[in-house]
Design an enzyme around this catalytic site. Structure first.
Site, PDB file in Angstrom:
ATOM      1  N   HIS A  39     -20.711  13.330 -26.085  1.00  0.00           N
ATOM      2  CA  HIS A  39     -20.418  12.398 -27.183  1.00  0.00           C
ATOM      3  C   HIS A  39     -20.335  10.943 -26.739  1.00  0.00           C
ATOM      4  CE1 HIS A  39     -16.669  13.793 -25.476  1.00  0.00           C
ATOM      5  NE2 HIS A  39     -16.052  12.718 -25.932  1.00  0.00           N
ATOM      6  N   PHE A  48      -7.979  19.212 -25.045  1.00  0.00           N
ATOM      7  CA  PHE A  48      -8.658  17.933 -25.252  1.00  0.00           C
ATOM      8  C   PHE A  48     -10.005  17.948 -24.517  1.00  0.00           C
ATOM      9  CE2 PHE A  48      -9.452  13.436 -24.118  1.00  0.00           C
ATOM     10  CZ  PHE A  48      -9.673  12.992 -25.404  1.00  0.00           C
ATOM     11  N   ASP A  49     -10.946  17.101 -24.946  1.00  0.00           N
ATOM     12  CA  ASP A  49     -12.319  17.202 -24.394  1.00  0.00           C
ATOM     13  C   ASP A  49     -12.385  16.999 -22.882  1.00  0.00           C
ATOM     14  OD1 ASP A  49     -11.703  14.572 -24.971  1.00  0.00           O
ATOM     15  OD2 ASP A  49     -13.698  13.995 -25.601  1.00  0.00           O
ATOM     16  N   ALA A 101      -0.003  13.356 -23.324  1.00  0.00           N
ATOM     17  CA  ALA A 101      -0.370  12.006 -23.766  1.00  0.00           C
ATOM     18  C   ALA A 101       0.534  11.480 -24.890  1.00  0.00           C
ATOM     19  CB  ALA A 101      -1.824  11.994 -24.211  1.00  0.00           C
ATOM     20  N   TYR A 140       0.837  -1.207   0.000  1.00  0.00           N
ATOM     21  CA  TYR A 140       0.000   0.000   0.000  1.00  0.00           C
ATOM     22  C   TYR A 140       0.866   1.250   0.000  1.00  0.00           C
ATOM     23  CZ  TYR A 140      -3.979   3.008   1.022  1.00  0.00           C
ATOM     24  OH  TYR A 140      -4.955   3.971   0.952  1.00  0.00           O
ATOM     25  N   ASP A 147       0.106  18.993 -21.353  1.00  0.00           N
ATOM     26  CA  ASP A 147      -0.737  17.795 -21.427  1.00  0.00           C
ATOM     27  C   ASP A 147      -0.004  16.845 -22.374  1.00  0.00           C
ATOM     28  OD1 ASP A 147      -2.602  15.855 -21.948  1.00  0.00           O
ATOM     29  OD2 ASP A 147      -4.207  17.212 -22.542  1.00  0.00           O
ATOM     30  N   LYS A 203      -1.217   6.192 -23.837  1.00  0.00           N
ATOM     31  CA  LYS A 203      -0.848   6.442 -25.236  1.00  0.00           C
ATOM     32  C   LYS A 203       0.642   6.123 -25.425  1.00  0.00           C
ATOM     33  CE  LYS A 203      -4.771   9.048 -24.890  1.00  0.00           C
ATOM     34  NZ  LYS A 203      -5.504   9.242 -23.640  1.00  0.00           N
TER      35      LYS A 203
END
Ligand code: F0G
Length: 458
Positions: free
Chosen positions: A450, A124-125, A217, A72, A215, A258
């Protein structure tokens, strides 16, 4: 004769996929309310919905998983990941999260307040969702070149400094705490940001005393494009380029699904101890204790290995060449796509392919449905459905690009699959004049509609 290009791996394990008939697909699509997210994966032959979490891990990653430490607190897997982040990305502090949007949720819980402004390049969304959920505003400062799909421009992900200046000139600067740059720029077509632009935006952010968040990715693909397109980088390794990219950032959020080629995971990394301490409170609350935060030990081990091999030139070259292979076929056949071909996906320009369908009937979604009906290929709409409604006026946000994204999972499909995809698109393209009506929305969620939208085919 010059030897042709070939993948830098061989295949060791396979997952069977099945073809279906057009009649079956028609029924399945109707039952899915014309939302491709509602299909079962077995109803899809070639799944290009996303390259997120859908890649094939290496034998090194699988063996690292066996050594996962599931303690843990203080697990060795946590320290493996911490070392990989320090060595490859250069950050002193990090918080593991279960995926990229969780990193956004934790970080924005510290940084974003009601009424704030967050400038960036086509957020990004989920990023935009987390900003708007907090009643803040995301302002797109991507260069205009990005919105002309036919224009060949090497760094269509770049931020327009003039647009940034305008945002700062027109708004209360106390409401702007950071600028966010997405590399590569997913929404505008997997397009890269140049090192020069990162340097300039970083300089600008410093001059305004705000942070620069990256960001991240598809950071390794971005580095590949810098190496192959930007002057002065041809002889640098991907790892050297990555280190320079992050030298300009204060914070990074990461969806590890990704370019780090794992099926689940994410993190936030930063240099500020103060920010780390603040974000830790939310990480413990939303994700888990600081040394696992939403990830199991085995997943952290696979991610540490994935960061290392994902930043090897051969890994990214193999990947980008496959995306290019598909894109170039379409270009040769005169099919309009976002150019140059992006890093992780080919983006079909639905406005150019189906101009006769009224925009209110969602051209990109209509095209994505036609492609599924044609050959069981699942892409995703990056258009007005995804753009959602304006949070204040509640009007549909038409006017942006209407694209169908065909995202290629890493190390998953062969170029034979790409040939099938290309021919299926060509067949739809050849009968485009017969497609006269689109879809209407029957039901939608108040934010990020979406994923769950229900549609009717007109
Ligand atoms: N940022 C970018 C640029 C992304 O592309 C994604 C996810 C995220 C953040 C969120 O990460 O999914 O791990 O929570 N993109 C996926 C896609 C879903 O299909 O492009 P996540």
């Amino acid at each position: 004769m010059e030897l042709p290009f070939a993948e830098s791996y061989r295949i060791k394990m396979i997952a069977p996929i099945k073809k279906s008939t057009r009649e079956q697909r028609e029924t399945w699509l109707k039952n899915a309310k014309y939302n491709l997210f509602n299909l079962k994966s077995e109803q899809v032959f070639i799944d290009l919905l996303t390259d997120s979490g859908t890649g094939a891990m290496s034998e090194q990653q699988w063996s690292a998983m066996m050594l996962g430490d599931e303690s843990y607190a203080g697990a060795s897997s946590y320290y493996n990941l911490k070392n990989a982040i320090k060595n490859i990305l250069g950050f002193d502090y990090f918080l593991p999260t279960h995926q990229g949007r969780a990193a956004e949720n934790v970080l924005f819980s510290v940084l974003v307040e009601d009424g704030d402004i967050v400038p960036g390049n086509s957020h990004f969304d989920t990023t935009k969702g987390h900003i708007e959920f907090r009643k803040a505003k995301a302002i797109d400062c991507t260069i205009d070149e990005a919105f002309n799909t036919e224009l060949e421009y090497p760094f269509k992900g770049n931020v327009d400094i003039k647009k940034l200046e305008k945002v700062f000139a027109e708004n209360d600067n106390k409401k702007i705490k950071f600028i966010i740059i997405t590399i590569t720029n997913n929404t505008s077509g997997g397009q890269p940001v140049s090192m020069e632009n990162l340097r300039e935006v970083s300089k600008f952010a410093k001059s305004k005393n705000v942070m620069l968040v990256i960001d991240s990715a598809r950071f390794a693909e971005n580095a590949y494009f810098i190496k192959t397109r930007e002057k002065g980088y041809a002889n640098k390794t991907i790892k050297e380029i990555v280190a320079e990219m992050y030298s300009y950032a204060d914070v990074m959020t990461m969806s590890s699904k990704k370019d780090a080629i794992v099926n689940m995971g994410g993190f936030i990394a930063m240099n500020s101890k103060e920010l780390f301490d603040k974000a830790s409170v939310f990480n413990i609350m939303f994700e888990g204790f600081l040394t696992y935060g939403g990830m199991s030990g085995r997943d952290m081990n696979a991610l540490a290995q994935g960061l290392d091999e994902g930043t090897e030139f051969e890994t990214i070259e193999t990947r980008i060449k496959q995306v290019e292979y598909l894109g170039n076929k379409l270009i040769d056949w005169g099919i309009p796509i976002q150019r140059p071909v992006g890093g992780h996906a080919v983006f079909l320009d639905a406005d150019k392919i189906l101009p006769n369908i009224p925009k209110e009937e969602f051209r990109a979604q209509t095209l994505a449905l036609e492609l599924y009906l044609e050959a069981g290929i699942r892409g995703v709409e990056i258009g007005a459905i995804l753009a959602d409604r304006d949070p204040i006026t509640r009007e549909n946000r038409f006017g942006g690009l209407e694209l169908v994204r065909l995202a290629i999972p890493r190390r998953t499909y062969t170029n034979n699959h790409m040939d099938v995809v290309a021919v299926a698109i060509k067949n739809v393209f050849d009968r485009r004049h017969e497609i006269k009506r689109g879809v209407e929305i029957l039901k939608e969620a108040p934010i990020m509609r979406h994923f769950t939208v229900e549609l009717n085919k007109l």
